[in-house]
Design a protein around this motif. Structure first.
Motif, PDB file in Angstrom:
ATOM      1  N   ILE A 139       2.521   1.435  -4.142  1.00  0.00           N
ATOM      2  CA  ILE A 139       1.626   1.791  -5.240  1.00  0.00           C
ATOM      3  C   ILE A 139       1.149   3.231  -5.057  1.00  0.00           C
ATOM      4  O   ILE A 139       0.722   3.613  -3.976  1.00  0.00           O
ATOM      5  N   PRO A 140       1.225   4.073  -6.090  1.00  0.00           N
ATOM      6  CA  PRO A 140       0.762   5.468  -5.948  1.00  0.00           C
ATOM      7  C   PRO A 140      -0.740   5.551  -5.773  1.00  0.00           C
ATOM      8  O   PRO A 140      -1.486   4.636  -6.125  1.00  0.00           O
ATOM      9  N   LYS A 141      -1.178   6.677  -5.225  1.00  0.00           N
ATOM     10  CA  LYS A 141      -2.602   6.898  -5.008  1.00  0.00           C
ATOM     11  C   LYS A 141      -3.296   7.204  -6.330  1.00  0.00           C
ATOM     12  O   LYS A 141      -2.701   7.772  -7.235  1.00  0.00           O
ATOM     13  N   HIS A 142      -4.560   6.829  -6.401  1.00  0.00           N
ATOM     14  CA  HIS A 142      -5.352   7.072  -7.603  1.00  0.00           C
ATOM     15  C   HIS A 142      -6.691   7.676  -7.203  1.00  0.00           C
ATOM     16  O   HIS A 142      -7.216   7.402  -6.130  1.00  0.00           O
ATOM     17  N   GLY A 143      -7.210   8.504  -8.074  1.00  0.00           N
ATOM     18  CA  GLY A 143      -8.552   9.034  -7.880  1.00  0.00           C
ATOM     19  C   GLY A 143      -8.657  10.266  -7.015  1.00  0.00           C
ATOM     20  O   GLY A 143      -9.750  10.680  -6.678  1.00  0.00           O
ATOM     21  N   PHE A 144      -7.527  10.903  -6.651  1.00  0.00           N
ATOM     22  CA  PHE A 144      -7.571  12.075  -5.786  1.00  0.00           C
ATOM     23  C   PHE A 144      -7.035  13.320  -6.496  1.00  0.00           C
ATOM     24  O   PHE A 144      -6.734  14.301  -5.859  1.00  0.00           O
ATOM     25  N   LYS A 145      -6.890  13.286  -7.807  1.00  0.00           N
ATOM     26  CA  LYS A 145      -6.354  14.416  -8.554  1.00  0.00           C
ATOM     27  C   LYS A 145      -7.320  14.803  -9.660  1.00  0.00           C
ATOM     28  O   LYS A 145      -7.774  13.961 -10.421  1.00  0.00           O
ATOM     29  N   TYR A 154       0.819  -1.215   0.000  1.00  0.00           N
ATOM     30  CA  TYR A 154       0.000   0.000   0.000  1.00  0.00           C
ATOM     31  C   TYR A 154       0.853   1.266   0.000  1.00  0.00           C
ATOM     32  O   TYR A 154       0.332   2.355  -0.236  1.00  0.00           O
ATOM     33  N   LEU A 155       2.160   1.154   0.251  1.00  0.00           N
ATOM     34  CA  LEU A 155       3.062   2.298   0.146  1.00  0.00           C
ATOM     35  C   LEU A 155       3.818   2.317  -1.178  1.00  0.00           C
ATOM     36  O   LEU A 155       4.257   3.376  -1.618  1.00  0.00           O
TER      37      LEU A 155
END
Length: 234
Positions: A75-81, A72-73
């Motif tokens: 992999i980059p975050k998705h859906g917040f930009k 979970y660290l």
């Protein structure tokens, strides 16, 4: 005989306490540990080994991967930009005044985002430049400047000195033509793109000095703003 056994069972239930959360217990023979199990052949450590996490009976936290960077660290975050968000490079009036005083910007010529980028007034321009009013009390230059957006304080400070400010829209290709015109030498220059529907009211507004607003009304608003400031000084 059957009725006799039923009666005995009912009498026994009457003597027992009522079942509640505070008197629920497991039967003594319900759980037998491996260590005390007779004849299992797993005495001493009961098959758990010596020391360590496994013998102590502790469980790692959720997502623990033995010390390496967990999934979970990694992999980059998705859906917040918001990919449609406009990012404007800020420029304060005190910074603009400093560049004029140092001779890096010529106030007698029109200042566009090309000159601001070339002189280092702003960094990398992504969607445009926004002029802010920080340091408006020290701003004394008379300039003709074109930016993407400007605050109300910045507009008043520019026009107080008899200057002119215009807010103009440029898309990605338009900014490329403006900032690096040498790359389009000998090539057809693309037509300037119209602002999207969400930005159209802004660039058509006289209050924001939009480049699509009526020129006569914009000039009238500039004169009124200048007169009001002169009356305040008097």
């Amino acid at each position: 005989m059957a009725s006799c056994y039923v009666q005995k069972n009912l009498d026994a239930l009457k003597k027992l306490p009522r079942v509640a959360l505070n008197n629920i217990r497991d039967l003594p023979e319900a759980f037998i540990t491996v260590r005390s199990c007779p004849g299992s052949g797993r005495g001493k450590t009961a098959g758990r080994g010596h020391k360590g996490q496994g013998q102590r009976g502790t469980k790692p936290r959720l997502g623990f991967e033995g010390g390496q960077t967990p999934f979970y660290l990694r992999i980059p975050k998705h859906g917040f930009k918001n990919k449609f968000e406009k990012v404007y490079e800020p420029l304060n009036l005190n910074r603009l005044q400093y560049l004029i005083d140092s001779g890096r910007l010529n106030p007698k010529e029109q200042i566009t985002m090309h000159e601001l980028w070339k002189t280092g007034a702003v960094g990398k321009i992504k969607d445009g430049v926004k002029l802010l009013g920080t340091g408006n009390e020290w701003f004394q230059a008379k300039v003709d400047i074109e930016v993407s957006k400007a605050s109300k304080t910045a507009i008043e400070a520019i026009e107080r000195q008899g200057g002119k400010i215009t807010c103009a829209h440029y898309n990605k290709l338009g900014l490329r033509v403006l900032l690096k015109p040498e790359k389009f030498e000998g090539k057809p220059i693309p037509r300037r793109a119209h602002p999207p529907s969400k930005l159209l009211p802004y660039y058509s507004s006289v209050e924001h000095r939009g480049y699509l607003a009526d020129a006569e009304q914009v000039e009238k608003a500039r004169l009124e703003s200048r007169k009001s400031k002169e009356s305040e000084v008097d």
